[in-house]
Structure formats: C-alpha cells, structure tokens
Design a protein around this motif. Sequence first.
Motif, PDB file in Angstrom:
ATOM      1  N   ARG A 275       0.830  -1.222   0.000  1.00 15.00           N
ATOM      2  CA  ARG A 275       0.000   0.000   0.000  1.00 15.00           C
ATOM      3  C   ARG A 275       0.856   1.261   0.000  1.00 15.00           C
ATOM      4  NH1 ARG A 275      -3.462  -2.997   3.272  1.00 15.00           N
ATOM      5  NH2 ARG A 275      -2.644  -2.119   5.209  1.00 15.00           N
ATOM      6  N   ARG A 276       2.083   1.146   0.514  1.00 17.86           N
ATOM      7  CA  ARG A 276       2.954   2.327   0.520  1.00 17.86           C
ATOM      8  C   ARG A 276       3.413   2.723  -0.876  1.00 17.86           C
ATOM      9  NH1 ARG A 276       5.446   0.689   5.547  1.00 17.86           N
ATOM     10  NH2 ARG A 276       7.548   0.482   4.695  1.00 17.86           N
ATOM     11  N   ARG A 277       3.138   1.859  -1.871  1.00 17.94           N
ATOM     12  CA  ARG A 277       3.530   2.186  -3.248  1.00 17.94           C
ATOM     13  C   ARG A 277       2.304   2.541  -4.095  1.00 17.94           C
ATOM     14  NH1 ARG A 277       6.751  -2.201  -5.820  1.00 17.94           N
ATOM     15  NH2 ARG A 277       7.750  -0.513  -6.949  1.00 17.94           N
ATOM     16  N   THR A 278       1.197   2.900  -3.414  1.00 21.93           N
ATOM     17  CA  THR A 278      -0.033   3.206  -4.157  1.00 21.93           C
ATOM     18  C   THR A 278      -0.343   4.703  -4.041  1.00 21.93           C
ATOM     19  OG1 THR A 278      -1.433   2.675  -2.261  1.00 21.93           O
ATOM     20  CG2 THR A 278      -0.919   0.868  -3.770  1.00 21.93           C
ATOM     21  N   PHE A 279      -1.416   5.116  -4.730  1.00 20.19           N
ATOM     22  CA  PHE A 279      -1.752   6.533  -4.779  1.00 20.19           C
ATOM     23  C   PHE A 279      -2.101   7.061  -3.381  1.00 20.19           C
ATOM     24  CE2 PHE A 279      -4.680  10.088  -5.151  1.00 20.19           C
ATOM     25  CZ  PHE A 279      -3.874  10.949  -5.867  1.00 20.19           C
ATOM     26  N   GLY A 280      -1.604   8.247  -3.074  1.00 20.63           N
ATOM     27  CA  GLY A 280      -1.854   8.846  -1.760  1.00 20.63           C
ATOM     28  C   GLY A 280      -0.643   8.657  -0.865  1.00 20.63           C
ATOM     29  N   ALA A 281       0.067   7.519  -1.069  1.00 23.34           N
ATOM     30  CA  ALA A 281       1.266   7.264  -0.262  1.00 23.34           C
ATOM     31  C   ALA A 281       2.525   7.659  -1.013  1.00 23.34           C
ATOM     32  CB  ALA A 281       1.330   5.776   0.097  1.00 23.34           C
ATOM     33  N   GLU A 282       2.461   7.623  -2.334  1.00 21.55           N
ATOM     34  CA  GLU A 282       3.642   7.884  -3.172  1.00 21.55           C
ATOM     35  C   GLU A 282       3.227   8.844  -4.274  1.00 21.55           C
ATOM     36  OE1 GLU A 282       5.387   4.742  -5.868  1.00 21.55           O
ATOM     37  OE2 GLU A 282       6.698   4.463  -4.154  1.00 21.55           O
ATOM     38  N   ASP A 283       4.155   9.680  -4.732  1.00 23.35           N
ATOM     39  CA  ASP A 283       3.854  10.595  -5.834  1.00 23.35           C
ATOM     40  C   ASP A 283       3.776   9.841  -7.156  1.00 23.35           C
ATOM     41  OD1 ASP A 283       3.635  12.890  -4.450  1.00 23.35           O
ATOM     42  OD2 ASP A 283       5.678  13.614  -4.856  1.00 23.35           O
ATOM     43  N   ILE A 284       2.962  10.351  -8.060  1.00 21.86           N
ATOM     44  CA  ILE A 284       2.928   9.783  -9.409  1.00 21.86           C
ATOM     45  C   ILE A 284       4.207  10.239 -10.118  1.00 21.86           C
ATOM     46  CG2 ILE A 284       1.736   9.840 -11.643  1.00 21.86           C
ATOM     47  CD1 ILE A 284      -0.873  10.256  -9.997  1.00 21.86           C
ATOM     48  N   PRO A 285       4.989   9.264 -10.644  1.00 21.25           N
ATOM     49  CA  PRO A 285       6.259   9.664 -11.273  1.00 21.25           C
ATOM     50  C   PRO A 285       6.028  10.311 -12.633  1.00 21.25           C
ATOM     51  CG  PRO A 285       5.926   7.308 -11.494  1.00 21.25           C
ATOM     52  CD  PRO A 285       4.770   7.826 -10.685  1.00 21.25           C
ATOM     53  N   PRO A 286       7.043  11.022 -13.168  1.00 16.17           N
ATOM     54  CA  PRO A 286       6.905  11.554 -14.523  1.00 16.17           C
ATOM     55  C   PRO A 286       6.897  10.407 -15.532  1.00 16.17           C
ATOM     56  CG  PRO A 286       9.134  11.926 -13.673  1.00 16.17           C
ATOM     57  CD  PRO A 286       8.343  11.322 -12.555  1.00 16.17           C
ATOM     58  N   PRO A 287       6.407  10.662 -16.764  1.00 13.15           N
ATOM     59  CA  PRO A 287       6.396   9.594 -17.766  1.00 13.15           C
ATOM     60  C   PRO A 287       7.808   9.072 -18.035  1.00 13.15           C
ATOM     61  CG  PRO A 287       5.194  11.523 -18.566  1.00 13.15           C
ATOM     62  CD  PRO A 287       5.851  11.922 -17.277  1.00 13.15           C
ATOM     63  N   ALA A 288       7.907   7.779 -18.295  1.00 12.29           N
ATOM     64  CA  ALA A 288       9.216   7.169 -18.575  1.00 12.29           C
ATOM     65  C   ALA A 288       9.729   7.629 -19.940  1.00 12.29           C
ATOM     66  CB  ALA A 288       9.078   5.649 -18.552  1.00 12.29           C
ATOM     67  N   PRO A 289      11.050   7.693 -20.091  1.00 17.36           N
ATOM     68  CA  PRO A 289      11.611   8.189 -21.359  1.00 17.36           C
ATOM     69  C   PRO A 289      11.603   7.171 -22.492  1.00 17.36           C
ATOM     70  CG  PRO A 289      13.377   7.677 -19.807  1.00 17.36           C
ATOM     71  CD  PRO A 289      12.086   7.483 -19.068  1.00 17.36           C
ATOM     72  N   HIS A 290      11.480   5.858 -22.174  1.00 13.47           N
ATOM     73  CA  HIS A 290      11.510   4.828 -23.219  1.00 13.47           C
ATOM     74  C   HIS A 290      10.149   4.147 -23.296  1.00 13.47           C
ATOM     75  CE1 HIS A 290      15.899   5.195 -22.969  1.00 13.47           C
ATOM     76  NE2 HIS A 290      15.777   5.055 -21.659  1.00 13.47           N
ATOM     77  N   HIS A 291       9.976   3.349 -24.327  1.00 11.87           N
ATOM     78  CA  HIS A 291       8.796   2.494 -24.378  1.00 11.87           C
ATOM     79  C   HIS A 291       8.902   1.419 -23.297  1.00 11.87           C
ATOM     80  CE1 HIS A 291       6.574   3.887 -27.871  1.00 11.87           C
ATOM     81  NE2 HIS A 291       7.736   4.207 -28.405  1.00 11.87           N
ATOM     82  N   GLU A 292       7.767   0.877 -22.894  1.00 15.19           N
ATOM     83  CA  GLU A 292       7.772  -0.256 -21.966  1.00 15.19           C
ATOM     84  C   GLU A 292       8.163  -1.515 -22.737  1.00 15.19           C
ATOM     85  OE1 GLU A 292       4.265  -0.625 -19.592  1.00 15.19           O
ATOM     86  OE2 GLU A 292       4.501   1.373 -18.736  1.00 15.19           O
ATOM     87  N   HIS A 293       8.500  -2.559 -22.005  1.00 13.18           N
ATOM     88  CA  HIS A 293       8.792  -3.844 -22.662  1.00 13.18           C
ATOM     89  C   HIS A 293       8.496  -4.963 -21.683  1.00 13.18           C
ATOM     90  CE1 HIS A 293      12.414  -4.970 -20.405  1.00 13.18           C
ATOM     91  NE2 HIS A 293      12.661  -3.682 -20.341  1.00 13.18           N
TER      92      HIS A 293
END
Length: 385
Positions: A275-293
């Motif tokens: 839960r500490r890695r979910t919304f409200g506990a952690e900031d939403i990070p900026p978009p990643a620079p590469h495509h996902e894989h």
Amino acid sequence: MRLGVAGLGRGFMLTAPSILSHPGIALVAAAAPRAETRAAFEARFGGRAHDSVEALCADPLVEAVYIATPHQMHADHVAAAALAGKAVLVEKPLAVSMADGERMVAAAEAAGIAMIVGPSHSFDGPVAQAREIIASGRHGRLRMVQAFNYTDFLYRPRRPEELVTDQGGGVIFSQAVHQIDIVRLLAGGLARSVTAMTGAWDAARPTEGAYAALVDFENGAFANIAYSGYAHFDSDEWMGWVGELGHDKDEAAYGKARRALADVRGAEEEAALKRRRTFGAEDIPPPAPHHEHFGPVIASLEGADLRLSPQGVHVYANTERHFLPAPAWPAPRHGVLERLIGAVRRGERVVQDGNWGLASLELCHAILQSARGGERVPLRHQVAV
Ligand SMILES: NC(=O)c1ccc[n+]([C@@H]2O[C@H](COP(=O)([O-])OP(=O)(O)OC[C@H]3O[C@@H](n4cnc5c(N)ncnc54)[C@H](O)[C@@H]3O)[C@@H](O)[C@H]2O)c1
C-alpha cells in the motif's frame, strides 16, 4: 475523454503518468474504499472520489472507467459499468475464472459497451510496430516467437491472495498474460494448444514463480514463452538496463526486492508495504523516457528476425540489418489510451477486447493444466487479431 478510475493502487500508479500526459483525457473521478485515498485524489485532481465503483459508474461526468481493482473484483466492477452503460478499460487478466470472464463478455455485449483488456504489454509501441511489419508480409510469414523475462516479480510486496494460485496469484495470471497477449498479437491470435511446465520453488511464497510454455498456432507458427520471477538474473540487463516500465534502471540496486522483503514480518505487514507504493502514499512519477517492454522478444519470419527493444525494432533480414525506431509517444501507455478514446468516441474496434482477454485467460488456465497433468492442452476460446 472524461475518465474515472476504480482502484487507486499499483496498477493505477503505473498507468497514471500516461493518463496525465495525454492531452485528450481528463481524469474526472475515482472510486476507492479508503477515505484518505479519496481525499488525496480530490486534492490532487479536483475531481470527485466515490466510495463505491457503482457510484463512480453512475457519475454522469464519467464517460469511461479504468478498472484497476484486484483481479477477482473485475467481474463485479465490469458488471457495474455495463449497468451504467460506461465503456471500460479493465486491467489484465480479464478475470481469474473463465466463468467470470464469460460473464463479463456477455455483460459488455448485452449493454453495448466497449471493453478493452489492458494495458498489457501487447499495447507497447515496439510490439504494435512488430505486428505491422509482420502483417505487411514483406519478410514472409511468421514462423516462431521467442519471449522470455527474468524479474523480481515474486519478491515485490503482495496482498495475501497474490500468493495463492487459485485466487489468481502467482506469475501465470499476472505475468504470463502479458507474454500471451504479445505472442498472440504477433502470431495472429488463434493459438491451438499449449504444453507447459511451471515452477513453485519457494515454500514461503507457494505459488508459481516460473514457467516455460510452448504454444502452437492455427497458422503453423509457434511461440516459446518463459519466465522467472525469482529475483536472480534480471533480463533488463539484456534490454540496455531499461526496466519494464520504460525507466532507466540502476543495475547497482541488485537484490533490492529480496532485501526489502527480508525485514517484513507477516502477511499484514507485507500488504501494508504494498500500500505504501499506491496513490496517496507515493507521488505519481513523470512519464518514462523509453517504451515499456516485457523482456526480450524475437519474432522469426521466413525472411527476417525481428528483435524488439524499448526503442524500436531491429530487423535482421537476409543480407542486411536495420533498425526501425518506435513512434515517439508522450508516455509509454499512450497507445492503449489512444485505443480507448478511439473505441469510446469513434466506435473503433480494438483487438484486445473482452473475447481477446478471455482467450488469453484460457491460455493461463491451460498452462496450469498442462503443467499439472503433463499433457498438451487444446484451446477452444481463441479469437483472431
Ligand atoms: N498492467 C500492468 O502493468 C499492471 C501492473 C500492476 C497491476 N496491474 C493490475 O491491476 C489490478 C490491481 O492490482 P494492483 O497491483 O494495483 O493491486 P493494489 O492492491 O495495489 O490496488 C488495488 C486497489 O483497488 C482498491 N480497491 C479494492 N477494492 C475496491 C473497491 N471495491 N472499489 C474500489 N477500489 C477498490 C484497493 O484499495 C487498491 O488501492 C490487477 O488486476 C493487476 O493485474 C496491472
């Protein structure tokens, strides 16, 4: 397009940077069971946070709902969206049981709503690009796909049910479904049968952490998919140290997941850590620079091998090789959001719809069945691209 989100957990956190950077999407509402999460959502987005998915779906501002609640809740939450006539993007896997999956497909069809299952890694830019190259026919027919991934999946903090296979836990439902979606998309969708082995090698986390499966397709192509989530070798090393989510990865962080878990005492503490890695506990990070894989993927055609990378597709043809860069997107999950807008606003067909998700779920169950019984399992619910 005015989007509402059901479930502000880890799945939402991973898609949120792409939602927020999409110029055509306004995040207008959410549903979350905890009051503090709802307050955080309203403070951050100024929208309306509801205490139930039913209320979210009934909200007249909401045009489409992103269902990012735990697997076993997807069926009820899609039913709520169908009742309200709202289009859905429902997280993978479609459901845990085939019965739930069939119920969801029927509910969406009866209500006439669009249902997309994702974001799975089949929406990644380089995968869509490889699909187009294959479909163009310029390198002949697809013969084989090789896909594997070595991660720390099993050692990330989990809710208790995520470690119980019958409740949708383990790598088959959460991870194989990505590879299945990728190889089905590349090979045309119509898988015929699967033969598989699975591994559950840690008695403290007694669900599947690894598998290898051989899938054959109606068109004669076959795919070899393999996975280990045991947090030893990390195949991102072979993807230029770009992580699954498109961020540059710190190779010096070796062993981080296991180390963090070593200090955790009991299931409740572990769920709290998640839960500490979910919304409200952690900031939403900026978009990643590469495509996902989703790890190394190589598609072998009659006249070329295609190797997917987070930057695009390497083409190894008969007498020359070249690189085709993937389209530049504002964020890695832009593709799935574009498909959602296309379905909602323009009535466009999306490959990864409910029946597609059911076909991929069938393969998850077939992998488990094959591994338990030692047999080759025929498939009956497959649909074409
Ligand atoms: N596509 C991806 O890369 C990706 C990554 C992670 C998770 N997921 C998917 O997202 C889904 C959720 O998994 P997770 O890891 O985010 O779990 P999670 O526990 O972090 O998040 C689930 C959230 O749903 C909320 N929730 C529970 N019951 C609810 C209800 N009745 N109404 C509204 N919200 C409710 C919880 O409070 C929690 O915040 C799963 O299906 C998973 O497969 C997908």
